[in-house]
Design a protein around this motif. Structure first.
Motif, PDB file in Angstrom:
ATOM      1  N   LYS A  86       0.817  -1.209   0.000  1.00 39.98           N
ATOM      2  CA  LYS A  86       0.000   0.000   0.000  1.00 39.98           C
ATOM      3  C   LYS A  86       0.853   1.263   0.000  1.00 39.98           C
ATOM      4  CE  LYS A  86      -0.669   0.599   4.998  1.00 39.98           C
ATOM      5  NZ  LYS A  86       0.041  -0.571   5.508  1.00 39.98           N
ATOM      6  N   SER A  87       2.091   1.171   0.512  1.00 38.69           N
ATOM      7  CA  SER A  87       2.962   2.348   0.506  1.00 38.69           C
ATOM      8  C   SER A  87       3.293   2.785  -0.916  1.00 38.69           C
ATOM      9  CB  SER A  87       4.258   2.049   1.269  1.00 38.69           C
ATOM     10  OG  SER A  87       3.989   1.759   2.612  1.00 38.69           O
ATOM     11  N   GLN A  88       3.494   1.817  -1.806  1.00 33.90           N
ATOM     12  CA  GLN A  88       3.736   2.167  -3.204  1.00 33.90           C
ATOM     13  C   GLN A  88       2.506   2.819  -3.820  1.00 33.90           C
ATOM     14  OE1 GLN A  88       5.292  -1.308  -5.385  1.00 33.90           O
ATOM     15  NE2 GLN A  88       7.131  -0.088  -5.702  1.00 33.90           N
ATOM     16  N   LEU A  89       1.335   2.292  -3.512  1.00 31.88           N
ATOM     17  CA  LEU A  89       0.106   2.891  -4.024  1.00 31.88           C
ATOM     18  C   LEU A  89      -0.086   4.299  -3.474  1.00 31.88           C
ATOM     19  CD1 LEU A  89      -2.275  -0.194  -3.778  1.00 31.88           C
ATOM     20  CD2 LEU A  89      -1.093   0.677  -5.797  1.00 31.88           C
ATOM     21  N   MET A  90       0.272   4.484  -2.196  1.00 30.01           N
ATOM     22  CA  MET A  90       0.202   5.817  -1.607  1.00 30.01           C
ATOM     23  C   MET A  90       1.148   6.783  -2.308  1.00 30.01           C
ATOM     24  SD  MET A  90       0.178   4.876   2.421  1.00 30.01           S
ATOM     25  CE  MET A  90       1.037   6.410   2.732  1.00 30.01           C
ATOM     26  N   ALA A  91       2.371   6.325  -2.552  1.00 30.39           N
ATOM     27  CA  ALA A  91       3.352   7.169  -3.221  1.00 30.39           C
ATOM     28  C   ALA A  91       2.864   7.567  -4.613  1.00 30.39           C
ATOM     29  CB  ALA A  91       4.694   6.441  -3.310  1.00 30.39           C
ATOM     30  N   MET A  92       2.269   6.607  -5.321  1.00 32.41           N
ATOM     31  CA  MET A  92       1.738   6.885  -6.647  1.00 32.41           C
ATOM     32  C   MET A  92       0.583   7.885  -6.568  1.00 32.41           C
ATOM     33  SD  MET A  92       0.269   4.141  -9.433  1.00 32.41           S
ATOM     34  CE  MET A  92       1.645   3.048  -9.064  1.00 32.41           C
ATOM     35  N   THR A  93      -0.247   7.724  -5.558  1.00 28.80           N
ATOM     36  CA  THR A  93      -1.380   8.628  -5.388  1.00 28.80           C
ATOM     37  C   THR A  93      -0.915  10.044  -5.096  1.00 28.80           C
ATOM     38  OG1 THR A  93      -2.753   6.813  -4.554  1.00 28.80           O
ATOM     39  CG2 THR A  93      -3.478   9.050  -4.070  1.00 28.80           C
ATOM     40  N   PHE A  94       0.032  10.183  -4.173  1.00 26.69           N
ATOM     41  CA  PHE A  94       0.548  11.508  -3.850  1.00 26.69           C
ATOM     42  C   PHE A  94       1.241  12.141  -5.047  1.00 26.69           C
ATOM     43  CE2 PHE A  94       0.387  10.455   0.813  1.00 26.69           C
ATOM     44  CZ  PHE A  94      -0.395  11.540   1.171  1.00 26.69           C
ATOM     45  N   ALA A 111     -10.239  13.498 -12.797  1.00 27.86           N
ATOM     46  CA  ALA A 111      -9.968  12.071 -12.621  1.00 27.86           C
ATOM     47  C   ALA A 111      -8.904  11.840 -11.561  1.00 27.86           C
ATOM     48  CB  ALA A 111      -9.532  11.459 -13.953  1.00 27.86           C
ATOM     49  N   ILE A 112      -7.894  12.697 -11.521  1.00 29.58           N
ATOM     50  CA  ILE A 112      -6.847  12.570 -10.507  1.00 29.58           C
ATOM     51  C   ILE A 112      -7.432  12.770  -9.119  1.00 29.58           C
ATOM     52  CG2 ILE A 112      -4.763  13.662  -9.591  1.00 29.58           C
ATOM     53  CD1 ILE A 112      -3.947  14.272 -12.465  1.00 29.58           C
ATOM     54  N   GLN A 113      -8.267  13.781  -8.954  1.00 31.56           N
ATOM     55  CA  GLN A 113      -8.852  14.064  -7.645  1.00 31.56           C
ATOM     56  C   GLN A 113      -9.753  12.925  -7.179  1.00 31.56           C
ATOM     57  OE1 GLN A 113     -10.859  17.834  -7.455  1.00 31.56           O
ATOM     58  NE2 GLN A 113     -11.638  17.491  -5.385  1.00 31.56           N
ATOM     59  N   LEU A 114     -10.607  12.428  -8.067  1.00 31.19           N
ATOM     60  CA  LEU A 114     -11.489  11.318  -7.696  1.00 31.19           C
ATOM     61  C   LEU A 114     -10.696  10.053  -7.390  1.00 31.19           C
ATOM     62  CD1 LEU A 114     -14.417  11.787 -10.248  1.00 31.19           C
ATOM     63  CD2 LEU A 114     -14.516  12.092  -7.762  1.00 31.19           C
ATOM     64  N   GLY A 115      -9.692   9.755  -8.226  1.00 36.35           N
ATOM     65  CA  GLY A 115      -8.884   8.562  -7.999  1.00 36.35           C
ATOM     66  C   GLY A 115      -8.113   8.631  -6.703  1.00 36.35           C
ATOM     67  N   ALA A 116      -7.513   9.789  -6.416  1.00 36.37           N
ATOM     68  CA  ALA A 116      -6.750   9.944  -5.180  1.00 36.37           C
ATOM     69  C   ALA A 116      -7.658   9.812  -3.959  1.00 36.37           C
ATOM     70  CB  ALA A 116      -6.033  11.293  -5.177  1.00 36.37           C
ATOM     71  N   ALA A 117      -8.823  10.468  -4.011  1.00 39.91           N
ATOM     72  CA  ALA A 117      -9.756  10.382  -2.884  1.00 39.91           C
ATOM     73  C   ALA A 117     -10.225   8.944  -2.673  1.00 39.91           C
ATOM     74  CB  ALA A 117     -10.954  11.301  -3.139  1.00 39.91           C
ATOM     75  N   GLY A 118     -10.543   8.246  -3.773  1.00 39.94           N
ATOM     76  CA  GLY A 118     -10.986   6.856  -3.660  1.00 39.94           C
ATOM     77  C   GLY A 118      -9.927   5.954  -3.060  1.00 39.94           C
ATOM     78  N   TRP A 148     -10.805  14.935   2.571  1.00 38.76           N
ATOM     79  CA  TRP A 148     -10.181  16.221   2.281  1.00 38.76           C
ATOM     80  C   TRP A 148      -9.878  16.339   0.791  1.00 38.76           C
ATOM     81  CZ3 TRP A 148      -5.374  18.199   5.481  1.00 38.76           C
ATOM     82  CH2 TRP A 148      -5.155  19.534   5.184  1.00 38.76           C
ATOM     83  N   THR A 149      -9.363  15.269   0.212  1.00 36.14           N
ATOM     84  CA  THR A 149      -9.056  15.277  -1.218  1.00 36.14           C
ATOM     85  C   THR A 149     -10.329  15.382  -2.049  1.00 36.14           C
ATOM     86  OG1 THR A 149      -7.096  13.907  -0.818  1.00 36.14           O
ATOM     87  CG2 THR A 149      -7.922  14.007  -3.079  1.00 36.14           C
ATOM     88  N   LEU A 150     -11.370  14.673  -1.619  1.00 35.31           N
ATOM     89  CA  LEU A 150     -12.644  14.718  -2.344  1.00 35.31           C
ATOM     90  C   LEU A 150     -13.245  16.115  -2.308  1.00 35.31           C
ATOM     91  CD1 LEU A 150     -14.684  12.913  -3.856  1.00 35.31           C
ATOM     92  CD2 LEU A 150     -15.831  12.555  -1.666  1.00 35.31           C
ATOM     93  N   ARG A 151     -13.080  16.789  -1.185  1.00 40.69           N
ATOM     94  CA  ARG A 151     -13.597  18.154  -1.058  1.00 40.69           C
ATOM     95  C   ARG A 151     -12.914  19.085  -2.035  1.00 40.69           C
ATOM     96  NH1 ARG A 151     -12.022  22.647   2.073  1.00 40.69           N
ATOM     97  NH2 ARG A 151     -13.734  24.004   2.692  1.00 40.69           N
ATOM     98  N   GLY A 152     -11.616  18.884  -2.267  1.00 40.58           N
ATOM     99  CA  GLY A 152     -10.892  19.662  -3.265  1.00 40.58           C
ATOM    100  C   GLY A 152     -10.411  20.994  -2.747  1.00 40.58           C
ATOM    101  N   ALA A 209      -6.913   8.466   9.943  1.00 35.99           N
ATOM    102  CA  ALA A 209      -6.199   9.546   9.255  1.00 35.99           C
ATOM    103  C   ALA A 209      -6.399   9.466   7.744  1.00 35.99           C
ATOM    104  CB  ALA A 209      -4.711   9.484   9.598  1.00 35.99           C
ATOM    105  N   PHE A 210      -6.391   8.260   7.194  1.00 32.90           N
ATOM    106  CA  PHE A 210      -6.524   8.126   5.749  1.00 32.90           C
ATOM    107  C   PHE A 210      -7.946   8.402   5.281  1.00 32.90           C
ATOM    108  CE2 PHE A 210      -2.335   6.434   5.705  1.00 32.90           C
ATOM    109  CZ  PHE A 210      -1.889   6.668   4.411  1.00 32.90           C
ATOM    110  N   VAL A 211      -8.930   8.082   6.081  1.00 30.80           N
ATOM    111  CA  VAL A 211     -10.299   8.461   5.736  1.00 30.80           C
ATOM    112  C   VAL A 211     -10.409   9.982   5.676  1.00 30.80           C
ATOM    113  CG1 VAL A 211     -12.687   8.473   6.546  1.00 30.80           C
ATOM    114  CG2 VAL A 211     -11.361   6.359   6.607  1.00 30.80           C
ATOM    115  N   VAL A 212      -9.771  10.656   6.643  1.00 27.04           N
ATOM    116  CA  VAL A 212      -9.766  12.127   6.639  1.00 27.04           C
ATOM    117  C   VAL A 212      -9.067  12.651   5.395  1.00 27.04           C
ATOM    118  CG1 VAL A 212      -8.910  14.183   7.828  1.00 27.04           C
ATOM    119  CG2 VAL A 212      -9.910  12.305   9.138  1.00 27.04           C
ATOM    120  N   PHE A 213      -7.907  12.056   5.036  1.00 26.38           N
ATOM    121  CA  PHE A 213      -7.207  12.467   3.821  1.00 26.38           C
ATOM    122  C   PHE A 213      -8.103  12.290   2.594  1.00 26.38           C
ATOM    123  CE2 PHE A 213      -2.982  11.625   6.012  1.00 26.38           C
ATOM    124  CZ  PHE A 213      -2.652  12.969   6.084  1.00 26.38           C
ATOM    125  N   GLY A 214      -8.836  11.175   2.553  1.00 23.62           N
ATOM    126  CA  GLY A 214      -9.702  10.919   1.409  1.00 23.62           C
ATOM    127  C   GLY A 214     -10.816  11.940   1.294  1.00 23.62           C
TER     128      GLY A 214
END
Length: 246
Positions: A20-28, A167-174, A82-86, A75-80
Motif C-alpha cells: 500500500k505504501s507504493q500505491l500511496m506514493a503513486m497517489t501523492f 480524474a486525478i482528484q477522484l482517484g486519489a480520494a478513492g 479532504w481530497t474529495l472536497r478539493g 487519518a486516511f479516511v480524513v485524507f480521502g
C-alpha cells in the motif's frame, strides 16, 4: 554492517513491491510534485525505521499494531474526504504553488508515518534488527523502501500528465478512502482475511460514492457536480499580463 545493509535493502525493497505504501506514493505523485513526495517519504521512513531498529535491538517486542492501524485508518479516511472536497483555489498557478508548499510536505510525511507504524515492513525491520547490526538495518531498510516508493512516484508522475484533474482528484480520494477503511478493518478485525478486507473496503467506498451521487446537486462535492465545475472559461480569454506589457 554491510551485510546487514544489503540484506535489509533486499528484504524491504521486495516487501514494498505492490504494498500500500507504493500505491500511496503513486497517489501523492498525482497530486504533488515528485520531490515533495519523495522528501516526505524519506523523512517518514527514516523516522519509522529508526523506531523499528530501536525496538528490535533494545526491546525485542512489537508495537501494538492494531491500535496504530486504527489510528492510521482514521487519518486516511480524513485524507480521502479532504481530497474529495478539493481545493478552493481557481487559479492554476496558485494551485501548483500550493502543491509544493509546506502543508503538502507535511501531509505526505504524516501519512507515511501513520501508514508505516505497524506495517509489515516495520515488523520486518524489527525482526532484522534483532539479529543484525542495527545501523546497517536502519540504513538498508530506509534505502530499500525509498527506492521502491520512488518507482511508484515515477509511475504516478508519468500517469498524472495524461489524466485530467478531475480524474486525478477522484482517484486519489478513492484510494485514500480504500486505504483508510482497510486499515480500520485490519485493526478492528485482526483475523479477517485479506481478500475479505479488500472486498469490504472497495464495496464501502463504492457505496459511499453512490450515496454522494444521489445527493442533490448543491450538496455534492464540487468534483461530483460535473466536468470541471469550478472552471471559469472566460478566464482563458482574458489578456495575459505579458500581452498588456507588449
Amino acid at each position: 554492517m554491510l551485510a546487514a545493509l544489503f540484506l535489509s535493502f533486499a528484504v524491504i525493497f521486495v516487501a514494498e513491491l505492490g504494498d500500500k505504501s507504493q500505491l500511496m506514493a503513486m497517489t501523492f505523485a498525482l497530486r504533488y510534485r515528485w520531490w515533495v513526495v519523495l522528501g516526505g517519504i524519506c523523512v517518514a521512513t527514516t523516522a519509522v525505521h529508526l523506531i523499528s531498529v530501536a525496538v528490535g535491538h533494545y526491546l525485542g517486542a512489537a508495537l501494538p499494531t492494531h491500535l496504530l492501524g486504527i489510528l492510521a485508518g482514521v487519518a486516511f479516511v480524513v485524507f480521502g474526504l479532504w481530497t474529495l472536497r478539493g481545493d478552493r483555489l481557481s487559479d492554476d498557478e496558485a494551485t501548483r504553488a500550493q502543491r509544493t508548499s509546506a502543508p503538502a510536505f507535511f501531509a505526505v510525511t504524516s501519512a507515511f508515518l501513520l501508514a508505516e507504524l505497524g506495517d509489515k515492513t516495520m515488523l520486518a525491520t524489527i525482526t532484522l534488527a534483532a539479529d543484525n547490526d542495527w545501523v546497517g538495518v536502519w540504513i538498508g531498510s530506509t534505502i530499500g523502501m525509498v527506492a521502491a516508493d520512488a518507482l511508484a512516484i515515477l509511475v504516478g508522475a508519468v500517469a498524472g500528465k495524461h489524466l485530467p484533474e478531475r480524474a486525478i482528484q477522484l482517484g486519489a480520494a478513492g484510494l485514500f478512502l480504500v486505504f483508510g477503511v482497510s486499515m480500520l478493518l485490519e485493526g478492528a478485525f485482526r483475523t479477517l482475511p485479506g481478500l475479505a478486507i479488500a472486498a469490504i473496503s472497495i464495496g464501502a467506498v463504492v457505496a459511499f460514492g453512490a450515496a454522494l451521487r444521489a445527493l442533490p446537486l448543491r450538496l455534492r462535492p464540487a468534483v461530483l457536480r460535473g466536468a470541471d465545475p469550478d472552471r471559469t472559461p472566460q478566464h482563458d480569454d482574458e489578456p495575459s499580463p505579458s500581452a498588456d506589457r507588449a
